[in-house]
Design an enzyme around this catalytic site. Structure first.
Site, PDB file in Angstrom:
ATOM      1  N   ARG A  15       0.838  -1.197   0.000  1.00  0.00           N
ATOM      2  CA  ARG A  15       0.000   0.000   0.000  1.00  0.00           C
ATOM      3  C   ARG A  15       0.875   1.250   0.000  1.00  0.00           C
ATOM      4  O   ARG A  15       2.066   1.187   0.282  1.00  0.00           O
ATOM      5  CB  ARG A  15      -0.916   0.005   1.238  1.00  0.00           C
ATOM      6  CG  ARG A  15      -2.026  -1.019   1.189  1.00  0.00           C
ATOM      7  CD  ARG A  15      -2.812  -1.072   2.499  1.00  0.00           C
ATOM      8  NE  ARG A  15      -2.039  -1.685   3.579  1.00  0.00           N
ATOM      9  CZ  ARG A  15      -2.472  -1.823   4.826  1.00  0.00           C
ATOM     10  NH1 ARG A  15      -3.672  -1.358   5.158  1.00  0.00           N
ATOM     11  NH2 ARG A  15      -1.725  -2.396   5.741  1.00  0.00           N
ATOM     12  N   LYS A  75       1.405   2.118   7.278  1.00  0.00           N
ATOM     13  CA  LYS A  75       1.718   1.347   8.474  1.00  0.00           C
ATOM     14  C   LYS A  75       2.603   2.131   9.439  1.00  0.00           C
ATOM     15  O   LYS A  75       3.189   3.153   9.088  1.00  0.00           O
ATOM     16  CB  LYS A  75       2.417   0.032   8.087  1.00  0.00           C
ATOM     17  CG  LYS A  75       1.489  -0.970   7.432  1.00  0.00           C
ATOM     18  CD  LYS A  75       0.261  -1.292   8.274  1.00  0.00           C
ATOM     19  CE  LYS A  75       0.586  -2.039   9.540  1.00  0.00           C
ATOM     20  NZ  LYS A  75      -0.610  -2.260  10.394  1.00  0.00           N
ATOM     21  N   TYR A  94      -1.220   4.836  10.523  1.00  0.00           N
ATOM     22  CA  TYR A  94      -1.608   3.893  11.571  1.00  0.00           C
ATOM     23  C   TYR A  94      -0.429   3.713  12.516  1.00  0.00           C
ATOM     24  O   TYR A  94       0.725   3.620  12.083  1.00  0.00           O
ATOM     25  CB  TYR A  94      -1.971   2.522  10.977  1.00  0.00           C
ATOM     26  CG  TYR A  94      -3.300   2.471  10.277  1.00  0.00           C
ATOM     27  CD1 TYR A  94      -4.480   2.676  10.977  1.00  0.00           C
ATOM     28  CD2 TYR A  94      -3.378   2.214   8.914  1.00  0.00           C
ATOM     29  CE1 TYR A  94      -5.709   2.638  10.342  1.00  0.00           C
ATOM     30  CE2 TYR A  94      -4.597   2.162   8.266  1.00  0.00           C
ATOM     31  CZ  TYR A  94      -5.767   2.379   8.979  1.00  0.00           C
ATOM     32  OH  TYR A  94      -6.985   2.337   8.337  1.00  0.00           O
ATOM     33  N   HIS A  96      -0.972   1.991  16.229  1.00  0.00           N
ATOM     34  CA  HIS A  96      -1.203   0.803  17.082  1.00  0.00           C
ATOM     35  C   HIS A  96      -0.117   0.707  18.164  1.00  0.00           C
ATOM     36  O   HIS A  96       0.623  -0.274  18.260  1.00  0.00           O
ATOM     37  CB  HIS A  96      -1.236  -0.472  16.238  1.00  0.00           C
ATOM     38  CG  HIS A  96      -2.274  -0.471  15.155  1.00  0.00           C
ATOM     39  ND1 HIS A  96      -3.629  -0.535  15.437  1.00  0.00           N
ATOM     40  CD2 HIS A  96      -2.167  -0.396  13.809  1.00  0.00           C
ATOM     41  CE1 HIS A  96      -4.307  -0.512  14.293  1.00  0.00           C
ATOM     42  NE2 HIS A  96      -3.448  -0.415  13.303  1.00  0.00           N
ATOM     43  N   GLU A 118      -6.111   5.179  13.549  1.00  0.00           N
ATOM     44  CA  GLU A 118      -7.059   4.280  14.219  1.00  0.00           C
ATOM     45  C   GLU A 118      -7.773   4.892  15.409  1.00  0.00           C
ATOM     46  O   GLU A 118      -8.721   4.286  15.938  1.00  0.00           O
ATOM     47  CB  GLU A 118      -6.369   2.978  14.641  1.00  0.00           C
ATOM     48  CG  GLU A 118      -5.405   3.080  15.811  1.00  0.00           C
ATOM     49  CD  GLU A 118      -3.985   3.434  15.386  1.00  0.00           C
ATOM     50  OE1 GLU A 118      -3.082   3.320  16.242  1.00  0.00           O
ATOM     51  OE2 GLU A 118      -3.785   3.809  14.214  1.00  0.00           O
ATOM     52  N   SER A 220     -21.990 -12.588  24.319  1.00  0.00           N
ATOM     53  CA  SER A 220     -20.642 -13.080  24.589  1.00  0.00           C
ATOM     54  C   SER A 220     -20.359 -13.173  26.083  1.00  0.00           C
ATOM     55  O   SER A 220     -20.407 -12.171  26.808  1.00  0.00           O
ATOM     56  CB  SER A 220     -19.617 -12.147  23.930  1.00  0.00           C
ATOM     57  OG  SER A 220     -18.310 -12.601  24.175  1.00  0.00           O
ATOM     58  N   VAL A 239     -12.400  -8.231  17.911  1.00  0.00           N
ATOM     59  CA  VAL A 239     -12.702  -7.304  18.998  1.00  0.00           C
ATOM     60  C   VAL A 239     -11.774  -6.098  18.934  1.00  0.00           C
ATOM     61  O   VAL A 239     -10.654  -6.181  18.440  1.00  0.00           O
ATOM     62  CB  VAL A 239     -12.576  -7.972  20.378  1.00  0.00           C
ATOM     63  CG1 VAL A 239     -13.602  -9.075  20.538  1.00  0.00           C
ATOM     64  CG2 VAL A 239     -11.175  -8.518  20.595  1.00  0.00           C
ATOM     65  N   LEU A 240     -12.260  -4.963  19.446  1.00  0.00           N
ATOM     66  CA  LEU A 240     -11.472  -3.736  19.427  1.00  0.00           C
ATOM     67  C   LEU A 240     -11.796  -2.883  20.633  1.00  0.00           C
ATOM     68  O   LEU A 240     -12.967  -2.643  20.945  1.00  0.00           O
ATOM     69  CB  LEU A 240     -11.764  -2.933  18.151  1.00  0.00           C
ATOM     70  CG  LEU A 240     -11.126  -1.539  18.081  1.00  0.00           C
ATOM     71  CD1 LEU A 240      -9.621  -1.654  17.892  1.00  0.00           C
ATOM     72  CD2 LEU A 240     -11.748  -0.712  16.966  1.00  0.00           C
ATOM     73  N   VAL A 267      -7.835 -10.876  13.732  1.00  0.00           N
ATOM     74  CA  VAL A 267      -7.802  -9.587  13.051  1.00  0.00           C
ATOM     75  C   VAL A 267      -7.365  -8.479  14.017  1.00  0.00           C
ATOM     76  O   VAL A 267      -6.986  -7.394  13.596  1.00  0.00           O
ATOM     77  CB  VAL A 267      -9.175  -9.263  12.422  1.00  0.00           C
ATOM     78  CG1 VAL A 267      -9.115  -8.010  11.559  1.00  0.00           C
ATOM     79  CG2 VAL A 267      -9.655 -10.437  11.560  1.00  0.00           C
ATOM     80  N   ILE A 269      -4.706  -8.509  15.773  1.00  0.00           N
ATOM     81  CA  ILE A 269      -3.290  -8.703  16.071  1.00  0.00           C
ATOM     82  C   ILE A 269      -2.521  -7.384  16.072  1.00  0.00           C
ATOM     83  O   ILE A 269      -1.512  -7.237  16.791  1.00  0.00           O
ATOM     84  CB  ILE A 269      -2.659  -9.715  15.075  1.00  0.00           C
ATOM     85  CG1 ILE A 269      -1.288 -10.179  15.551  1.00  0.00           C
ATOM     86  CG2 ILE A 269      -2.620  -9.162  13.673  1.00  0.00           C
ATOM     87  CD1 ILE A 269      -1.292 -10.951  16.852  1.00  0.00           C
ATOM     88  N   ASP A 270      -2.974  -6.384  15.309  1.00  0.00           N
ATOM     89  CA  ASP A 270      -2.323  -5.069  15.339  1.00  0.00           C
ATOM     90  C   ASP A 270      -2.348  -4.460  16.734  1.00  0.00           C
ATOM     91  O   ASP A 270      -1.489  -3.641  17.075  1.00  0.00           O
ATOM     92  CB  ASP A 270      -3.022  -4.100  14.376  1.00  0.00           C
ATOM     93  CG  ASP A 270      -2.419  -4.154  12.980  1.00  0.00           C
ATOM     94  OD1 ASP A 270      -1.237  -4.525  12.869  1.00  0.00           O
ATOM     95  OD2 ASP A 270      -3.121  -3.831  12.016  1.00  0.00           O
ATOM     96  N   LYS A 279       0.506 -14.525  17.898  1.00  0.00           N
ATOM     97  CA  LYS A 279       1.741 -13.745  17.706  1.00  0.00           C
ATOM     98  C   LYS A 279       1.728 -13.271  16.252  1.00  0.00           C
ATOM     99  O   LYS A 279       1.245 -13.980  15.358  1.00  0.00           O
ATOM    100  CB  LYS A 279       2.986 -14.579  18.004  1.00  0.00           C
ATOM    101  CG  LYS A 279       3.147 -15.807  17.113  1.00  0.00           C
ATOM    102  CD  LYS A 279       4.387 -16.607  17.475  1.00  0.00           C
ATOM    103  CE  LYS A 279       4.535 -17.819  16.529  1.00  0.00           C
ATOM    104  NZ  LYS A 279       5.716 -18.644  16.856  1.00  0.00           N
TER     105      LYS A 279
END
Length: 373
Positions: A15, A75, A94, A96, A118, A220, A239-240, A267, A269-270, A279
Site C-alpha cells: 500500500r 503502516k 496507523y 497501534h 485508528e 458473549s 474485537v477492538l 484480526v 493482532i495489530d 503472535k
C-alpha cells in the site's frame, strides 16, 4: 506545506499513503508533495501518474523525511523510520502503539507529533479512518480462513459452504463491529453456518434485523465463547478497544478442546491480538500451529489486497490530510476534536490515555498541549 509520502517497508506491504488523485488535490491547494520513486508501482500507480499529478519524485526515503513537514504513511514507522523523524515534524499514519513499547519510545524520543488513523473519531462514535481497513480485513479474514482450512495448509479439510448432502463449515465471529459484520457477510455468502458473539445487545439486535435467520447471534460470555469455538471450524477474532491492547478472549487451554485443524484468524493482532496464543505473522509466513489449531495472525492483512486497500484508505484520509496541510497541525487539531482524538504523541508527551495506561507513561490530555500552543 511540504508533504512526504515514503514507500512502505514492512514485510509484503504494498500500500501507499497517497494516490495521484490525493497528490493533485494537495497541489491544487498550494502544497508540495514528495513521493518516493516506485512507491506505488506494485499496485499499478506509476511514477508518471504521480508526476502528472504534480508530485516531486524522490529516490531516497531519508531525503523525504529530511524535507517534509508532514509524513503520510500507511503502516506504523519501522525503527529506522522513527529515527529519521525530527522534533515538531508531523506523522500521519496507523500506529497501534499499545502493544508496541519500542515504537512508542522511539516516537516519544523523536519529539515528533504523531496522529494515529485508528483513534480519529466521528460524530457517531465511529472510527472513520479505521473503518475502511476493518471492512477489508473482515472480508479477507474469511478468504484467508477458508484457504487455511484446506488440508494442504494444515487445516481440517472443511469446505465452508459444504455441498449437497454435506453440512457447511461452522464459522464463529467474536465481535460484531465493522470487522465482525464484514466477516459474517462473507461467510454467509459462501454458505457457511455463521454465529456472531458480542456484548452489546443493541449491536446483536441490529445484526439480527439486517440478516435475520441466516445469522445466529449470541451474547458473549466466557462460557458462550468457549462452547462456540470448540465446535467451530473457523474462528474470527474481531474485537477492538480503541487505542488499547486487545483483550485476550481465548485462553491456551481452550485450544485443546477445539477441533484438530480448526483455524483462528486474529484480526486484532495489530493491537496485540485477542487470542492468548496469537503472535504477529507476515504474508510471507502467515500461519503457525499451536495444539493442532492453525493460527493466521498477519499484522498487515489488508496489504494482501493492496490496491483495493490503498484506494479505500486514502478516500477516508485525504480530507484530514488536506485540513492538516491547509491549517497547520496546531490549528487543525484545535478546530476538530475528532482529529484531536487521533493525536497519540505530541513532542515527547503521550496524549492517548489507553496507550499511556498500557505502557506506563504519564498521560497528558491533547487539549492541554494544543491550547498551550
Amino acid at each position: 506545506m511540504i508533504i512526504g509520502v515514503p514507500k512502505e517497508i514492512k514485510n509484503h506491504e504494498y500500500r501507499i499513503g497517497m494516490t495521484p488523485v490525493g497528490v493533485r488535490e494537495l497541489v491544487n491547494h498550494g502544497h508540495k508533495v514528495l513521493v518516493q520513486s516506485g512507491g506505488g508501482a506494485a499496485i499499478g500507480l506509476a511514477n508518471e501518474q504521480y508526476e502528472a499529478a504534480g508530485a516531486n519524485l524522490i529516490d531516497k526515503p531519508e531525503d523525504i523525511f529530511l524535507a517534509a513537514d508532514m509524513i503520510v504513511k500507511v503502516k506504523e514507522p519501522q525503527p529506522n523510520e522513527c529515527k529519521m523523524l525530527r522534533p515538531g515534524q508531523l506523522l500521519f499514519t496507523y500506529l497501534h502503539l499499545a502493544p508496541d513499547p519500542e515504537q512508542t519510545k522511539l516516537l516519544v524520543d523523536s519529539g515528533a507529533i504523531a496522529i494515529a488513523y485508528e483513534t480519529v473519531t466521528d460524530d457517531h462514535g465511529g472510527l472513520p479512518l479505521l473503518a475502511p481497513m476493518s471492512e477489508v480485513a473482515g472480508r479477507m479474514a474469511i478468504q484467508a480462513g477458508a484457504h487455511s482450512l484446506e488440508k494442504a495448509q494444515g487445516g481440517n479439510g472443511t469446505l465452508l459452504g459444504g455441498v449437497p448432502g454435506v453440512l457447511p463449515g461452522k464459522v464463529v465471529v467474536i465481535g460484531g463491529g465493522v470487522v465482525g459484520e464484514n466477516a459474517a457477510r462473507m461467510a454467509m455468502g459462501l454458505g457457511a453456518d455463521v454465529t456472531v458473539l458480542d456484548r452489546s445487545l443493541d449491536r446483536l439486535k441490529t445484526l439480527d434485523t439486517l440478516y435475520g435467520p441466516r445469522l445466529k447471534t449470541l451474547y458473549s460470555t466466557v462460557e458462550s465463547v468457549e462452547d462456540s469455538v470448540c465446535s467451530a471450524d473457523l474462528v474470527i477474532g474481531a474485537v477492538l478497544v480503541p487505542g488499547a491492547a486487545a483483550p485476550k478472549l481465548l485462553k491456551r487451554e481452550t485450544l485443546t478442546k477445539m477441533k484438530d485443524g480448526a483455524v483462528l484468524v486474529d484480526v486484532a493482532i495489530d493491537q496485540g491480538g485477542c487470542f492468548e496464543t496469537s503472535k504477529a505473522t507476515t504474508h510471507q509466513e502467515p500461519t503457525y500451529k499451536v495444539d493442532g489449531v492453525v493460527h493466521y495472525c498477519v499484522a498487515n492483512m489488508p496489504g494482501g489486497v493492496a490496491r483495493t486497500a490503498t484506494f479505500a484508505l486514502t478516500n477516508a484520509t485525504l480530507p484530514y490530510t488536506i485540513a492538516l496541510a491547509n491549517k497547520g497541525c496546531q490549528q487543525a487539531l484545535a478546530d476538530d476534536p475528532h482529529l484531536r482524538n487521533g493525536l497519540n504523541i505530541f513532542k515527547g508527551k503521550v496524549t492517548c490515555e489507553p496507550v499511556a495506561e498500557d505502557l506506563n507513561y504519564d498521560y497528558v490530555p491533547a487539549t492541554d498541549l494544543i491550547c498551550a500552543g
